[in-house]
Design a protein around this motif. Structure first.
Motif, PDB file in Angstrom:
ATOM      1  N   VAL A 339       0.850  -1.187   0.000  1.00 29.60           N
ATOM      2  CA  VAL A 339       0.000   0.000   0.000  1.00 29.60           C
ATOM      3  C   VAL A 339       0.887   1.239   0.000  1.00 29.60           C
ATOM      4  O   VAL A 339       2.053   1.181   0.395  1.00 29.60           O
ATOM      5  CB  VAL A 339      -0.939   0.062   1.230  1.00 29.60           C
ATOM      6  CG1 VAL A 339      -1.889  -1.113   1.261  1.00 29.60           C
ATOM      7  CG2 VAL A 339      -0.145   0.156   2.529  1.00 29.60           C
ATOM      8  N   ASN A 340       0.331   2.354  -0.441  1.00 29.26           N
ATOM      9  CA  ASN A 340       0.950   3.658  -0.207  1.00 29.26           C
ATOM     10  C   ASN A 340      -0.139   4.724  -0.264  1.00 29.26           C
ATOM     11  O   ASN A 340      -1.135   4.584  -0.971  1.00 29.26           O
ATOM     12  CB  ASN A 340       2.098   3.929  -1.186  1.00 29.26           C
ATOM     13  CG  ASN A 340       1.646   4.309  -2.560  1.00 29.26           C
ATOM     14  OD1 ASN A 340       1.441   5.485  -2.866  1.00 29.26           O
ATOM     15  ND2 ASN A 340       1.491   3.317  -3.429  1.00 29.26           N
ATOM     16  N   PHE A 363      -1.355   2.861   6.083  1.00 30.57           N
ATOM     17  CA  PHE A 363      -0.409   3.900   5.672  1.00 30.57           C
ATOM     18  C   PHE A 363       0.433   4.344   6.873  1.00 30.57           C
ATOM     19  O   PHE A 363       1.654   4.515   6.771  1.00 30.57           O
ATOM     20  CB  PHE A 363      -1.145   5.115   5.099  1.00 30.57           C
ATOM     21  CG  PHE A 363      -2.007   4.837   3.901  1.00 30.57           C
ATOM     22  CD1 PHE A 363      -1.700   3.811   3.023  1.00 30.57           C
ATOM     23  CD2 PHE A 363      -3.127   5.625   3.639  1.00 30.57           C
ATOM     24  CE1 PHE A 363      -2.497   3.565   1.905  1.00 30.57           C
ATOM     25  CE2 PHE A 363      -3.927   5.386   2.533  1.00 30.57           C
ATOM     26  CZ  PHE A 363      -3.613   4.348   1.665  1.00 30.57           C
ATOM     27  N   ASP A 364      -0.231   4.530   8.009  1.00 24.56           N
ATOM     28  CA  ASP A 364       0.479   4.968   9.211  1.00 24.56           C
ATOM     29  C   ASP A 364       1.502   3.929   9.667  1.00 24.56           C
ATOM     30  O   ASP A 364       2.585   4.292  10.140  1.00 24.56           O
ATOM     31  CB  ASP A 364      -0.516   5.237  10.342  1.00 24.56           C
ATOM     32  CG  ASP A 364      -1.256   6.553  10.178  1.00 24.56           C
ATOM     33  OD1 ASP A 364      -0.838   7.373   9.339  1.00 24.56           O
ATOM     34  OD2 ASP A 364      -2.259   6.763  10.897  1.00 24.56           O
ATOM     35  N   VAL A 365       1.167   2.660   9.544  1.00 27.63           N
ATOM     36  CA  VAL A 365       2.110   1.613   9.943  1.00 27.63           C
ATOM     37  C   VAL A 365       3.402   1.741   9.141  1.00 27.63           C
ATOM     38  O   VAL A 365       4.504   1.658   9.691  1.00 27.63           O
ATOM     39  CB  VAL A 365       1.484   0.213   9.749  1.00 27.63           C
ATOM     40  CG1 VAL A 365       2.525  -0.882   9.947  1.00 27.63           C
ATOM     41  CG2 VAL A 365       0.325   0.007  10.718  1.00 27.63           C
ATOM     42  N   TYR A 366       3.276   1.950   7.863  1.00 34.07           N
ATOM     43  CA  TYR A 366       4.441   2.134   6.984  1.00 34.07           C
ATOM     44  C   TYR A 366       5.242   3.385   7.371  1.00 34.07           C
ATOM     45  O   TYR A 366       6.468   3.366   7.437  1.00 34.07           O
ATOM     46  CB  TYR A 366       3.976   2.304   5.543  1.00 34.07           C
ATOM     47  CG  TYR A 366       4.378   1.220   4.574  1.00 34.07           C
ATOM     48  CD1 TYR A 366       5.706   1.036   4.215  1.00 34.07           C
ATOM     49  CD2 TYR A 366       3.426   0.405   3.971  1.00 34.07           C
ATOM     50  CE1 TYR A 366       6.078   0.071   3.300  1.00 34.07           C
ATOM     51  CE2 TYR A 366       3.785  -0.567   3.049  1.00 34.07           C
ATOM     52  CZ  TYR A 366       5.112  -0.731   2.718  1.00 34.07           C
ATOM     53  OH  TYR A 366       5.470  -1.688   1.793  1.00 34.07           O
ATOM     54  N   GLU A 367       4.526   4.484   7.594  1.00 35.44           N
ATOM     55  CA  GLU A 367       5.155   5.798   7.692  1.00 35.44           C
ATOM     56  C   GLU A 367       5.665   6.149   9.083  1.00 35.44           C
ATOM     57  O   GLU A 367       6.590   6.954   9.225  1.00 35.44           O
ATOM     58  CB  GLU A 367       4.164   6.881   7.242  1.00 35.44           C
ATOM     59  CG  GLU A 367       3.729   6.740   5.793  1.00 35.44           C
ATOM     60  CD  GLU A 367       2.584   7.681   5.427  1.00 35.44           C
ATOM     61  OE1 GLU A 367       2.051   7.548   4.319  1.00 35.44           O
ATOM     62  OE2 GLU A 367       2.221   8.540   6.263  1.00 35.44           O
ATOM     63  N   LYS A 368       5.077   5.553  10.136  1.00 36.85           N
ATOM     64  CA  LYS A 368       5.339   6.027  11.499  1.00 36.85           C
ATOM     65  C   LYS A 368       6.183   5.090  12.345  1.00 36.85           C
ATOM     66  O   LYS A 368       6.446   5.400  13.516  1.00 36.85           O
ATOM     67  CB  LYS A 368       4.010   6.320  12.200  1.00 36.85           C
ATOM     68  CG  LYS A 368       3.237   7.470  11.558  1.00 36.85           C
ATOM     69  CD  LYS A 368       1.963   7.790  12.296  1.00 36.85           C
ATOM     70  CE  LYS A 368       1.236   8.974  11.657  1.00 36.85           C
ATOM     71  NZ  LYS A 368      -0.022   9.315  12.366  1.00 36.85           N
ATOM     72  N   ARG A 394       8.747  -3.117  -4.811  1.00 36.27           N
ATOM     73  CA  ARG A 394       7.646  -3.975  -4.398  1.00 36.27           C
ATOM     74  C   ARG A 394       7.459  -3.956  -2.891  1.00 36.27           C
ATOM     75  O   ARG A 394       6.333  -3.947  -2.387  1.00 36.27           O
ATOM     76  CB  ARG A 394       7.902  -5.413  -4.874  1.00 36.27           C
ATOM     77  CG  ARG A 394       7.875  -5.607  -6.371  1.00 36.27           C
ATOM     78  CD  ARG A 394       8.420  -6.959  -6.784  1.00 36.27           C
ATOM     79  NE  ARG A 394       9.879  -7.028  -6.608  1.00 36.27           N
ATOM     80  CZ  ARG A 394      10.648  -7.972  -7.130  1.00 36.27           C
ATOM     81  NH1 ARG A 394      10.093  -8.939  -7.853  1.00 36.27           N
ATOM     82  NH2 ARG A 394      11.953  -7.974  -6.941  1.00 36.27           N
ATOM     83  N   VAL A 395       8.570  -3.987  -2.167  1.00 33.09           N
ATOM     84  CA  VAL A 395       8.514  -4.209  -0.720  1.00 33.09           C
ATOM     85  C   VAL A 395       8.815  -2.936   0.063  1.00 33.09           C
ATOM     86  O   VAL A 395       9.246  -2.992   1.212  1.00 33.09           O
ATOM     87  CB  VAL A 395       9.494  -5.319  -0.298  1.00 33.09           C
ATOM     88  CG1 VAL A 395       9.153  -6.612  -0.994  1.00 33.09           C
ATOM     89  CG2 VAL A 395      10.948  -4.937  -0.582  1.00 33.09           C
ATOM     90  N   SER A 396       8.577  -1.777  -0.538  1.00 35.71           N
ATOM     91  CA  SER A 396       8.991  -0.557   0.146  1.00 35.71           C
ATOM     92  C   SER A 396       8.156   0.648  -0.273  1.00 35.71           C
ATOM     93  O   SER A 396       7.468   0.634  -1.291  1.00 35.71           O
ATOM     94  CB  SER A 396      10.466  -0.261  -0.138  1.00 35.71           C
ATOM     95  OG  SER A 396      10.667   0.007  -1.520  1.00 35.71           O
ATOM     96  N   GLN A 397       8.254   1.672   0.547  1.00 37.55           N
ATOM     97  CA  GLN A 397       7.897   3.030   0.176  1.00 37.55           C
ATOM     98  C   GLN A 397       9.144   3.873   0.384  1.00 37.55           C
ATOM     99  O   GLN A 397      10.040   3.510   1.139  1.00 37.55           O
ATOM    100  CB  GLN A 397       6.765   3.575   1.043  1.00 37.55           C
ATOM    101  CG  GLN A 397       5.429   2.890   0.864  1.00 37.55           C
ATOM    102  CD  GLN A 397       4.343   3.558   1.687  1.00 37.55           C
ATOM    103  OE1 GLN A 397       4.315   4.779   1.867  1.00 37.55           O
ATOM    104  NE2 GLN A 397       3.417   2.755   2.203  1.00 37.55           N
TER     105      GLN A 397
END
Length: 443
Positions: A339-340, A363-368, A394-397
């Motif tokens: 997701v992004n 999104f928050d899990v990825y970003e925070k 694939r596996v990142s933002q």
């Protein structure tokens, strides 16, 4: 009015030279619109929703005036012809106008085999030739010291692909790497994406120019106050430049895999890039939530927008494609969250409200979660050399940090290799599960 409707239009359009264009046409309205746009330079088709700039097609002479000397030398050493200007913007007849035109560019399956699959898990050829291998954080980011990317053997390239797939992003400082050699490496790792709108290195399609200084010179309103607004709410506050968390080209039928950015002009301080791991984001979730998400699909959209052929006056539209929300990596076999914030539109099978609530949490899990992230300072140790980052989209933002505010030049070239059609293997495991690492059991 339907796109199939025929009509007669007579209209005069004024330009700064006071010339006029007269259109008298009884063709279908969508054909008239396309002809009007392609033949009138005052109508912009290279503007993205967040940059609000119009790039003129062809090789731009004005770019030479701000071209960093280190970039110029790298291009000239590679026999890239910049005598007429730099960079090169795709010609108007090659830029899509309608959603269906953009959607059709790569709407077919292309064979792909991940170079990391089957590579030596101990990476003896790669690690044995390096002076040093440095893990920059516990979970994300590795730096290889003492190797030139241009000189890697195929075995080393395969082991590097596996390392990138495992560590999300791998860095190489002090690189003498030509744009042509960078393009060749990208071709080895997959099918190179040639963007229909983005400025390129002249004569080298697929080698994208990453250069906010140029975009600002063309009118992009990037500043200290607005550079991060898209990270708060990308639907309300449009991201300017590449400072918002994102994953490249998620709307593709076969989205991006290994992506290589080489900076040849680097600020002394600032201009860092941050990556976050989709493996870790998935493993942050509870077992019950993982079970709910496994097998779900979502709608992913393009960054660029286009006209709807059947409703050309209905406002811009974006390409949409459906992919698994949780994917399995073909080389590691690990599950990851896909997701992004800017380009994941909705989850299928749940209500719009439920989708928004779930996605905003993901999104928050990825970003925070800082323990899933690495922040990289690009600076070299040798004058006249560049630095490379190769990551697995694939596996990142990732996101850029524009804290240098253009006070020093920052320029790079990027080659993006498209990978497999996304899939989810219900028998696959998460990263921590596969590595035997502790996973919290919620009561």
């Amino acid at each position: 009015m339907s796109a199939a409707t025929t009509t007669t239009i007579t209209e005069q359009l004024s330009n700064p030279e006071r010339e006029t264009v007269k259109i008298v046409n009884d063709a279908p309205i969508d054909e008239q619109i396309e002809e009007l746009i392609r033949n009138n330079n005052q109508i912009n088709i290279t503007r993205t929703r967040h940059k609000k700039i119009a790039l003129q097609p062809g090789i731009d002479k004005s770019g030479l005036a701000i071209l960093p000397e280190s970039t110029r030398k790298r291009l000239e050493d590679d026999d890239i012809d910049i005598a007429k200007g730099y960079p090169e913007v795709p010609e108007r007849n090659k830029i899509p106008i309608f959603v269906d035109q953009a959607h059709a560019i790569r709407d077919y399956d292309v064979p792909f085999v991940d170079r990391g699959k089957g590579a030596d898990p101990e990476k003896k050829a790669l690690f044995g030739a390096a002076k040093e291998v440095i893990n920059l954080t516990k979970n994300v980011g590795t730096e290889i010291v003492g190797l030139q990317l241009e000189d890697l053997t195929n075995q080393q390239k395969d082991e590097l692909a596996l390392l990138i797939a495992e560590r999300v992003v791998v860095f190489f400082r002090d690189q003498k790497l030509s744009p042509t050699a960078q393009h060749k490496l990208g071709d080895y790792y997959g099918n190179i994406e040639v963007h229909a709108q983005t400025p390129q290195v002249p004569g080298l399609p697929g080698t994208t120019v990453i250069w906010n200084d140029y975009q600002v010179s063309q009118g992009m309103a990037l500043n200290f106050s607005n550079s991060n607004l898209g990270n708060w709410d990308s639907t309300k506050y449009l991201s300017v430049g590449n400072q918002g968390w994102h994953t490249d080209l998620v709307h593709e039928r076969q989205p991006t895999g290994y992506t290589h950015l080489h900076l040849d002009a680097i600020p002394e301080v600032g201009g860092d890039t941050i990556w976050s791991s989709g493996y870790g984001a998935y493993d942050k979730l509870s077992d019950e939530f993982k079970k709910f998400l496994d097998g779900k699909e979502a709608v992913y959209v393009s960054a660029h927008q286009y006209l709807d052929r059947d409703d050309p006056f209905g406002g811009p539209k974006r390409i949409e494609r459906v992919h698994p929300l949780v994917r399995t990596h073909p080389a590691t076999g690990w599950k990851f969250l896909y997701v992004n914030r800017g380009m994941t539109k909705r989850i299928l099978g749940v209500s719009p409200v439920e989708s928004d609530l779930i996605l905003n949490y993901l999104f928050d899990v990825y970003e925070k979660n800082a323990d899933l992230q690495v922040r990289f300072k690009w600076t070299n140790t040798k004058q006249g050399y560049g630095t490379s980052a190769i990551w697995d989209n694939r596996v990142s933002q990732h996101r850029n940090v524009w804290d240098h505010e253009g006070a020093e030049p920052r320029h790079g070239t990027r080659v993006t290799s498209l990978a497999e059609k996304p899939f989810f293997d219900p028998e696959s495991k998460s990263q921590r599960e596969s590595l035997g690492l502790y996973l919290h059991q919620w009561e």
